[in-house]
Design a protein around this motif. Structure first.
Motif, mmCIF file in Angstrom:
data_model
loop_
_atom_site.group_PDB
_atom_site.id
_atom_site.type_symbol
_atom_site.label_atom_id
_atom_site.label_comp_id
_atom_site.label_asym_id
_atom_site.label_seq_id
_atom_site.Cartn_x
_atom_site.Cartn_y
_atom_site.Cartn_z
ATOM 1 N N GLN A 196 25.820 -27.295 82.135
ATOM 2 C CA GLN A 196 25.871 -28.429 81.304
ATOM 3 C C GLN A 196 24.617 -28.303 80.236
ATOM 4 O OE1 GLN A 196 26.504 -32.180 83.144
ATOM 5 N NE2 GLN A 196 27.847 -31.397 84.483
ATOM 6 N N ASP A 197 24.541 -29.144 79.250
ATOM 7 C CA ASP A 197 23.311 -29.093 78.066
ATOM 8 C C ASP A 197 22.401 -29.792 78.892
ATOM 9 O OD1 ASP A 197 24.831 -27.676 76.463
ATOM 10 O OD2 ASP A 197 25.616 -29.254 75.311
ATOM 11 N N GLY A 198 21.094 -29.482 78.187
ATOM 12 C CA GLY A 198 19.861 -30.236 79.000
ATOM 13 C C GLY A 198 18.915 -30.604 77.601
ATOM 14 N N ASP A 199 18.296 -31.644 77.958
ATOM 15 C CA ASP A 199 17.089 -32.208 76.829
ATOM 16 C C ASP A 199 15.954 -31.750 77.329
ATOM 17 O OD1 ASP A 199 16.681 -33.370 74.433
ATOM 18 O OD2 ASP A 199 15.973 -34.971 75.569
ATOM 19 N N PHE A 200 14.916 -31.110 76.559
ATOM 20 C CA PHE A 200 13.532 -31.152 77.051
ATOM 21 C C PHE A 200 12.741 -32.262 76.341
ATOM 22 C CE2 PHE A 200 9.323 -30.007 75.831
ATOM 23 C CZ PHE A 200 8.833 -29.425 76.979
ATOM 24 N N SER A 201 11.979 -33.006 77.192
ATOM 25 C CA SER A 201 11.190 -34.099 76.535
ATOM 26 C C SER A 201 9.831 -33.783 77.652
ATOM 27 C CB SER A 201 11.836 -35.375 76.539
ATOM 28 O OG SER A 201 11.836 -35.741 77.947
ATOM 29 N N GLN A 202 8.593 -33.988 76.889
ATOM 30 C CA GLN A 202 7.519 -34.182 77.804
ATOM 31 C C GLN A 202 7.668 -35.134 78.945
ATOM 32 O OE1 GLN A 202 3.833 -32.880 75.975
ATOM 33 N NE2 GLN A 202 4.782 -33.474 74.174
ATOM 34 N N LYS A 203 8.270 -36.286 78.590
ATOM 35 C CA LYS A 203 8.501 -37.528 79.508
ATOM 36 C C LYS A 203 8.968 -36.933 80.602
ATOM 37 C CE LYS A 203 9.687 -41.930 79.496
ATOM 38 N NZ LYS A 203 10.775 -42.885 79.049
ATOM 39 N N ALA A 204 10.202 -36.212 80.686
ATOM 40 C CA ALA A 204 11.109 -35.631 81.622
ATOM 41 C C ALA A 204 10.303 -34.677 82.391
ATOM 42 C CB ALA A 204 12.340 -35.064 81.195
ATOM 43 N N ILE A 205 9.480 -33.794 81.741
ATOM 44 C CA ILE A 205 8.502 -32.870 82.680
ATOM 45 C C ILE A 205 7.716 -33.306 83.422
ATOM 46 C CG2 ILE A 205 7.160 -31.931 80.913
ATOM 47 C CD1 ILE A 205 7.585 -29.278 82.166
ATOM 48 N N ILE A 206 6.940 -34.430 82.729
ATOM 49 C CA ILE A 206 6.102 -35.076 83.480
ATOM 50 C C ILE A 206 6.353 -36.037 84.843
ATOM 51 C CG2 ILE A 206 4.429 -37.090 83.437
ATOM 52 C CD1 ILE A 206 3.956 -36.224 80.510
ATOM 53 N N ASN A 207 7.643 -36.258 84.553
ATOM 54 C CA ASN A 207 8.297 -37.466 85.547
ATOM 55 C C ASN A 207 8.323 -36.441 86.898
ATOM 56 O OD1 ASN A 207 8.340 -39.694 84.583
ATOM 57 N ND2 ASN A 207 10.408 -39.840 83.825
ATOM 58 N N ARG A 208 9.128 -35.174 86.677
ATOM 59 C CA ARG A 208 9.404 -34.314 87.578
ATOM 60 C C ARG A 208 8.115 -33.737 88.405
ATOM 61 N NH1 ARG A 208 14.465 -33.817 88.667
ATOM 62 N NH2 ARG A 208 16.189 -34.229 87.174
ATOM 63 N N VAL A 209 7.020 -33.273 87.514
ATOM 64 C CA VAL A 209 5.973 -32.988 87.968
ATOM 65 C C VAL A 209 5.251 -33.982 88.847
ATOM 66 C CG1 VAL A 209 3.579 -31.993 87.515
ATOM 67 C CG2 VAL A 209 5.680 -31.327 86.186
ATOM 68 N N ASN A 210 5.373 -35.106 88.446
ATOM 69 C CA ASN A 210 4.701 -36.273 89.328
ATOM 70 C C ASN A 210 5.243 -36.635 90.465
ATOM 71 O OD1 ASN A 210 2.532 -36.278 87.135
ATOM 72 N ND2 ASN A 210 2.866 -38.174 86.402
ATOM 73 N N SER A 211 6.568 -36.714 90.337
ATOM 74 C CA SER A 211 7.408 -37.455 91.473
ATOM 75 C C SER A 211 7.714 -36.270 92.543
ATOM 76 C CB SER A 211 8.652 -38.431 91.063
ATOM 77 O OG SER A 211 9.361 -37.553 90.597
ATOM 78 N N GLU A 212 8.360 -35.244 92.064
ATOM 79 C CA GLU A 212 8.991 -34.073 92.819
ATOM 80 C C GLU A 212 7.818 -33.107 93.334
ATOM 81 O OE1 GLU A 212 12.258 -33.124 90.514
ATOM 82 O OE2 GLU A 212 12.902 -35.373 90.413
ATOM 83 N N LEU A 213 7.215 -32.657 92.281
ATOM 84 C CA LEU A 213 6.133 -31.565 92.686
ATOM 85 C C LEU A 213 4.797 -32.239 93.312
ATOM 86 C CD1 LEU A 213 6.476 -29.163 89.705
ATOM 87 C CD2 LEU A 213 7.644 -28.865 92.090
ATOM 88 N N ALA A 214 4.283 -33.221 92.728
ATOM 89 C CA ALA A 214 3.029 -33.690 93.220
ATOM 90 C C ALA A 214 3.336 -34.368 94.551
ATOM 91 C CB ALA A 214 2.019 -34.454 92.252
#
Ligand code: MSP
Length: 665
Positions: free
Chosen positions: A330-348
């Protein structure tokens, strides 16, 4: 077992962007996954360097096609090296061995009777290097894939008997995994069922490509760039030469974007059938990336530069984001908000904190020694559940479903985190249940270790850091023990830095389209933040997956404004006093400009790739002077430098020198 993983070979008419990085990172993850499983992997990427498009791009840069291709090809290779992409070969279609192989393949097909000479007339899109039937054109003349204007081409051509392979192709599509994800297969089947015409596989009228074999005495014919490019997958194995790596062909996996699925799932297997070779195991087609919900395009200035994202957010974080954010296909959308959310909740939180908690608990309760002897006594169900997530993750990755693979691993992490919350080891210790508390620490350490081993293809450095902290090494035997056989280990942990830091603000400048409103291909503005935010935006026209023909031609409808609106803009002429690159940014230049005011102005502009800073000093240019100051990359910017863009970019100036501060109007 031998496995062959391939990315498409990338056109050298464009520098690498997030789409290329996505394809390559998926392929790298698959290559690392198979190596982890103990397979002998040959992972190949490279560049596609022939064709009219490249010839034209080179001419625009006043270079020979080869010079031009050398430069852009190196950019791809450098980026993959910087990203630690584990490729075994970087191939180029201008390599002499490849060119010879392409001629040999042509010869073989010709001798077999699969190639014949005829005449072709059709609507040709130079940009896509493809002919399109009139019925498929937008407004009767624009390319259905890229929206650019097509032209009628009538020429002698050699044809490949594609029509003869329709039945065999349909038979091949019955193989369940031949095209992934499964949904994409139906599109391919209906394309083939709608009727296959023979494929024109030579072009005349330009030179930059592989000539057909000399014995055909037809020197004006250049082999169609797609036949040339696809053959790279085989020439890289030594096909039609020594054949030294051809055994890898027995299990081949292609990672491609959905836009080039037809070439890979229809033409390519037909070529292989003609050559008497086996079919690839799978052709896996991913979706496209947009940015902030908008199609990426050079003229909008919103193309995501993968190096910029990796520098700002971290390479491992970027890999995780790309692989996790969208369901494969599927198509995806890059946004800084999306990457920040994933880094903070899933990675950190979910991953990083878990490691810190294990280290903290083991330090407190058992001097970093994690003994697993009682895990199965207290926590058999949890180990079983964790193992089931790992099996599901493997099945997902075998289908290249990278998002499902990561989701399953995060289920195992959620189980580990929930087990700590549920059993509260600190209370177990308080209540004298020391053995159970230690077993709990060993349970979560084992779950994390299993996850780390299976996460290593996607996030190799993070997995290695977890392994180092818990005192083990990721290897195929350990994969077999922890992941395949579901066994457990003892560990000796050590103190560690947090795996990930949380991010509280956007780390990259906003996309340039904020500054390009109303100006996609005519006079465009590069520089500080947009005052024009309220102005009518061209962006409204370019959401969705394909730009209209008008937009591709740069003829977007511009909303009209009153003279008073224009008068709100103070545009002044000024002289560039200083100009330099900004450290850590590929795009930005820092200018000091004399606008005839008390002091020169500092302006930050995203035009670094178009100009050598030293060459600009002393030049007079036009500046939007009453733009609200903004912070860009930590530097304040007090205005916007004006430029015109038509694929390339040039700064606006006056025909004769004027006094600094002269008003443009
Ligand atoms: N040269 C051909 C491939 C020949 S393979 C025998 C080609 N090159 S490409 O550079 O244009 O594209 C290569 C890959 O980049 C494709 O997989 C394509 O889908 C991907 N992407 C290009 N733009 C993209 C996005 N915006 N998003 C995701 N991937 C996209 O095609």
């Amino acid at each position: 077992m031998k496995k062959y993983i391939m990315t498409p070979i990338y056109y050298v008419n464009d520098v690498p962007h997030i789409g290329h990085a996505y394809t390559t990172i998926i392929a790298d993850t698959m290559a690392r996954f198979y190596r982890l499983q103990g397979h002998e992997v040959f992972f190949k990427t490279g560049t596609d360097e022939h064709g009219q498009k490249i010839e034209e791009a080179a001419a625009k840069h006043a270079q020979s096609p080869k010079q031009y291709a050398d430069g852009v090809s190196a950019k791809f290779k450098d980026l993959w090296d910087e990203f630690d992409i584990s490729y075994d070969m970087f191939s180029r279609t201008t390599d002499a061995a490849h060119e010879a192989a392409v001629q040999n393949v042509f010869r073989k097909m010709y001798e077999k009777g699969d190639i014949y000479k005829g005449e072709y007339e059709g609507n040709y899109c130079v940009s896509c290097e493809s002919f399109f039937p009139s019925a498929q054109l937008i407004d009767g003349e624009y390319c259905p894939d890229c929206g650019k204007k097509t032209k009628i081409l009538k020429e002698e051509s050699y044809f490949f008997r594609l029509s003869a392979y329709a039945e065999r192709l349909l038979k091949w599509y019955e193989d369940e995994k031949c095209i992934l994800p499964l949904g994409k297969k139906n599109e391919v089947i209906s394309f083939v069922k709608s009727g296959l015409k023979d494929l024109s596989i030579t072009r005349t009228g330009f030179d930059w490509g592989v000539k057909i074999p000399p014995e055909l005495n037809d020197p004006k014919h250049v082999i169609y760039v797609w036949l040339d490019a696809l053959m790279d997958y085989l020439s890289s194995l030594g096909f039609c030469a020594g054949g030294e790596r051809m055994e890898y062909w027995s299990d081949a996996l292609h990672i491609v974007g959905k836009d080039i699925l037809r070439f890979h799932a229809v033409y390519w297997p037909a070529f292989l059938m003609s050559l008497g070779l086996n079919m690839p195991r799978s052709i896996a087609a991913h979706g496209w990336w947009t940015r902030d919900g908008k199609k990426m395009s050079k003229s909008l200035g919103n193309v995501v530069d993968p190096r910029e994202v990796a520098n700002a957010y971290g390479l491992e974080q970027f890999r995780y984001f790309l692989l996790r954010e969208v369901p494969f296909g599927q198509d995806g959308d890059f946004s800084q908000k999306a990457i920040i959310n994933r880094v903070n909740s899933e990675l950190a939180n979910e991953l990083g904190n878990l490691l810190s908690r294990i280290v903290g608990m083991s330090a407190k309760y058992s001097d970093y020694v994690i003994n697993s002897k009682d895990v199965m006594k207290f926590f058999t169900a949890e180990i079983k559940e964790a193992n089931s997530y790992l099996s599901a993750a493997i099945s997902a990755l075998e289908e290249v479903a990278t998002n499902r693979y990561l989701e399953e691993l995060w289920r195992a992490l959620a189980l580990a985190n929930a087990s700590i919350a549920k059993y509260e080891p600190w209370n177990l210790i308080k209540n004298g249940e020391q053995a159970k508390a230690l077993a709990l620490v060993a349970l979560v350490a084992n779950i994390l270790a299993k996850v780390a081993v299976l996460l290593s293809p996607a996030m190799p450095k993070t997995a290695a850091r977890i392994a180092d902290t818990l005192g083990f090494e990721i290897s195929t035997p350990l994969y077999e023990k922890l992941v395949l056989r579901g066994e457990i280990l003892d560990f000796k942990a050590k103190p560690c830095e947090p795996l990930f830091t949380k991010i509280d603000h956007e780390l990259m400048p906003k996309a340039d389209y904020d500054r390009l409103d109303g100006a996609a291909n005519s006079a465009s503005c590069s520089g500080a933040d947009a005052a024009a935010k309220g102005a009518p935006s061209l962006n409204a026209n370019v959401t969705g997956s394909s730009a209209t023909a008008q937009e591709a031609q740069g003829e977007a409808t511009e909303a009209q404004i009153k003279i008073d609106d224009f008068k709100k803009c103070v545009i002044k002429v000024g002289t560039i006093l200083e100009c330099e690159n900004i450290e850590g940014s590929e795009k930005l230049l820092r200018f000091m400009i004399d606008l005839g005011e008390e002091r020169p102005r500092q302006i930050i502009s995203g035009i670094a790739k178009f100009y050598d800073p030293a060459a600009l000093i002393g030049k007079q240019i036009c500046v939007l002077a009453n733009l609200k100051p903004a912070k860009i990359f930590k530097h304040s910017s007090e205005g916007m430098i004006l430029s015109a863009e038509d694929g390339s970019l040039t700064l606006l100036s006056t025909l004769a020198p004027v006094k600094n501060g002269a008003i443009v109007g």
